[in-house]
Design a protein around this motif. Structure first.
Motif, short mmCIF file in Angstrom:
data_model
loop_
_atom_site.label_atom_id
_atom_site.label_comp_id
_atom_site.label_asym_id
_atom_site.label_seq_id
_atom_site.Cartn_x
_atom_site.Cartn_y
_atom_site.Cartn_z
N THR A 45 -8.26 -5.15 10.74
CA THR A 45 -7.60 -5.33 9.43
C THR A 45 -6.39 -6.25 9.59
O THR A 45 -6.02 -6.62 10.71
N SER A 46 -5.75 -6.57 8.47
CA SER A 46 -4.68 -7.57 8.49
C SER A 46 -3.35 -7.06 9.04
O SER A 46 -2.45 -7.84 9.30
N GLY A 47 -3.20 -5.74 9.17
CA GLY A 47 -1.94 -5.22 9.69
C GLY A 47 -0.79 -5.35 8.71
O GLY A 47 0.37 -5.45 9.10
N THR A 48 -1.09 -5.33 7.42
CA THR A 48 -0.03 -5.46 6.41
C THR A 48 0.82 -4.18 6.37
O THR A 48 2.02 -4.23 6.20
N THR A 49 0.17 -3.04 6.54
CA THR A 49 0.89 -1.78 6.42
C THR A 49 1.14 -1.09 7.75
O THR A 49 1.76 -0.04 7.80
N ASN A 56 -10.38 -10.97 -7.48
CA ASN A 56 -11.25 -9.85 -7.14
C ASN A 56 -10.63 -9.04 -6.01
O ASN A 56 -9.76 -9.52 -5.29
N THR A 88 -11.12 -4.91 4.19
CA THR A 88 -11.94 -4.98 5.40
C THR A 88 -12.91 -3.79 5.42
O THR A 88 -14.08 -3.92 5.77
N ASP A 105 -4.80 2.04 -2.01
CA ASP A 105 -4.15 1.24 -3.04
C ASP A 105 -4.01 2.09 -4.31
O ASP A 105 -4.82 2.99 -4.55
N LYS A 128 -0.48 -12.59 3.43
CA LYS A 128 -0.02 -11.49 2.56
C LYS A 128 1.45 -11.20 2.81
O LYS A 128 1.88 -11.13 3.97
#
Ligand code: ATP
Ligand code: MG
Length: 583
Positions: A221-225, A362, A366, A451, A560
């Motif tokens: 995953t993007s590691g945003t959180t 949209n 992941t 979310d 992000k």
């Protein structure tokens, strides 16, 4: 948020006949009906590479272009489906000759070179699992992901190998072979020249038998959180990729499709490789990084008709003083879709003004493997809304109760957790080495996305924020997205990140970090003006009380805004995992 609507006349959209009557498409949809779109392996199984490439190469599309590659320095390379079949067969033969087996994980670490796309198909043909890394990661995030994911093979370039892998080879004892895309000679017995091996390899390969439920990709995953999670996907995910390719991206045979995402992230594989090829559509790959003029030139020169990009790119285009339709012929472009972050209404409206079409937002993750909620070409767009669920997807806004049950919120406008009914084909099948976390994502028969959202009376979903980013101020719950979007409407504002800052009186105070468009100075006067602007739009309870100017906001490498970093820095707390932070 004040609601606008961009009206569309379904009669104008004969290109998307299946979606003109959304309700009946939705009601009659069954996932198993998608099976007829695929051929299946001669042995009866299902393999992504067969459906994406070989099936077309064996039929009428053999000589059609599958890939148009645009190199950073101006060179171009093209591959037909037949050529892509042969090249990926060679790659699979290379893997086989090196003893790579079904289920073993082969990592990729490369800029967007044709060999990355050939390699992806070759890995899947061999029944192995592709695990993409983003080429701009530093050595540490690469090591950590390769160790966590049990890497056995790696496809990379000479430069990336020397810089990022060679110094830490001793920490990867299980890594058997490294294939170098651009090395003429082997480096040692483990580090081999790919061209040399490809030259000797046969261009015919019998695809290893894979079942729909066999693992195909491992994506981080993007590691945003927080710490990026390893997400497991299976071959059957193509059911979702096919359906979303048809209904959301509206792919038709003669389309020229361009997805700007890097295959290091899930959008870059699901839609940058798989979905267009499932539809037999020509796929553009641009090796270079963002450059507004180059991007517009690509849209013009290659007559891109469907374009899939991200809010961060759109905001960058908005910052500039370029009027695209005045300077470029974009007459082939008919649909722009966006994913990855909330798309501010302002950006949708920019599309209407500057491209003469709205940007269609949209939503997916992941974990969902493919698009779940979307604004469709043929339907009205509500700027700021993520749209409506895909046929076959049951999405809801829910409340999690203390006793472990989940209640669906049906009241329009009421916020809660955005949840999906499990069972869609591209649903993740696990978090790597973290069964407990996987199980926790499912509560009382729902997948809880993490979310927050609400649904309006027309069934459109609206993003509120990530559960972790929600701000509690004076008894109100404030979603950062709403505040950010309101400030974005001010002409000086290019980007905004909003956090809650602990406050003894009101719980949390709304604070906004703002970066300005070129030509605006970060003055105290502008700060006061923005605070006033926010109050007028949002009301005093929700509007930011504090504004700080920053030239650039911290973002993940996929673009992000990292609110958790803004918050940690504000509060002087540890920054946590920053492996995906854009440098
Ligand atoms: P991590 O899970 O490691 O923190 P991440 O959630 O950013 O990282 P991804 O799977 O790449 O990793 O991103 C999915 C998330 O991106 C969604 O859960 C959502 O928060 C956000 N997102 C994606 N598309 C949209 C959209 N259209 N509107 C709002 N948010 C979106
Ligand atoms: Mg996530």
């Amino acid at each position: 948020m004040e609601e606008k609507r961009i009206k569309k006349n379904p009669a104008d959209f004969s290109v998307q006949p299946n979606m003109t009557d959304y309700e009946s498409t939705y009601d009659s949809f069954e996932w198993e009906s998608v099976a007829k779109e695929f051929e299946g392996l001669p042995s009866g199984g299902l393999n992504i590479a067969h459906e994406a490439i070989d099936r077309h190469a064996n039929g009428a599309l053999a000589e059609k272009l599958a890939l148009i590659w645009l190199g950073e320095n101006g060179e171009t390379r093209t591959y037909t489906f037949a050529q892509m079949k042969r090249e990926s067969a060679k790659f699979a033969n290379v893997l086989k000759s090196l003893g790579f087996e079904k289920g073993e994980r082969i990592y990729t670490l490369s800029t967007r070179l044709p060999e990355l796309y050939i390699g992806a198909m070759g890995i899947l043909k061999n029944g192995s699992v592709m695990c993409p890394l983003f080429s701009q990661f530093g050595p540490e995030p690469i090591l950590q992901r390769m160790q966590r994911g049990d890497a056995r093979g790696l496809l990379t370039t000479q430069r990336l190998y020397e810089k990022k892998i060679a110094p830490q080879m001793d920490k990867l004892p299980e890594l058997r072979t490294i294939l170098l895309i651009d090395a003429e000679e082997d480096v040692n017995e483990k580090v081999l020249s790919l061209p040399r091996l490809m030259e000797k390899a046969s261009d015919s390969f019998e695809i290893v038998h894979t079942e729909p439920e066999d693992m195909s990709l491992l994506h981080f995953t993007s590691g945003t959180t927080g710490m990026p999670k390893g997400v497991i996907h299976v071959h059957k995910a193509i059911y979702t990729h096919w359906v979303t390719g048809a209904y959301v991206l509206d792919l038709h045979r003669n389309d020229i499709f361009w997805c700007t995402a890097d295959p290091g992230w899930v959008t870059g594989t699901s839609y940058g490789i798989i979905a267009p090829w499932l539809h037999g559509v020509t796929n553009i790959v641009n090796e270079a990084e963002f450059d507004a003029e180059r991007w517009y030139e690509i849209l013009q020169k290659y007559k891109v008709s469907v374009w899939y990009t991200a809010p961060t790119a759109i905001r960058r285009l908005m910052r500039l003083d370029i009027d695209p339709l005045k300077s470029y012929d974009l007459s082939s472009l008919r649909l722009v879709q966006s994913v990855g972050e909330p798309l501010n209404p302002e950006a949708v409206v920019w599309g209407v003004e500057k491209l003469k079409m709205p940007i269609h937002d949209n939503w997916w993750q992941t974990e969902t493997g493919g698009i779940m909620i979307a604004n469709y070409l043929c339907q009205d767009v509500k700027p700021g809304s993520m749209g409506r669920p895909l046929p076959g997807i049951v999405a809801a806004v829910v409340q999690q109760n203390e006793d472990g049950t989940v209640t669906e919120i049906t009241e329009p406008g009421k916020e809660g957790d955005l949840a999906l009914k499990p069972g869609w084909p591209s649903m993740f099948r696990g978090y790597l080495h973290n069964e407990e976390k996987y199980k926790k994502s499912f509560v009382d028969g729902w997948y809880i996305s993490g979310d927050l959202a609400y649904r309006d009376a027309d069934g459109y979903f609206w993003f509120v924020g990530r559960a972790d980013d929600i701000i509690k101020t004076s008894g109100h719950m404030v979603g950062p997205f709403e505040v950010e979007s309101a400030l974005m409407e001010h002409p000086a504002v290019a980007e905004v990140g909003v956090i809650g800052k602990p406050d003894p009186l009101i719980g949390q105070m709304v604070k906004a970090f703002v970066s300005l468009k070129s030509g605006y100075e970060p003055t105290e006067k502008l700060k006061r003006e923005l605070i006033g602007f926010g109050r007028k739009k949002l009301g005093a309870a929700v509007a930011p009380k504090e504004i700080e100017f920053q030239e650039n906001l911290p973002k993940t490498r996929s673009g992000k805004i990292m609110r958790r970093l803004l918050k940690a820095r504000e509060l002087g707390l540890p920054e946590g995992d920053t492996s995906t932070l854009e440098k």
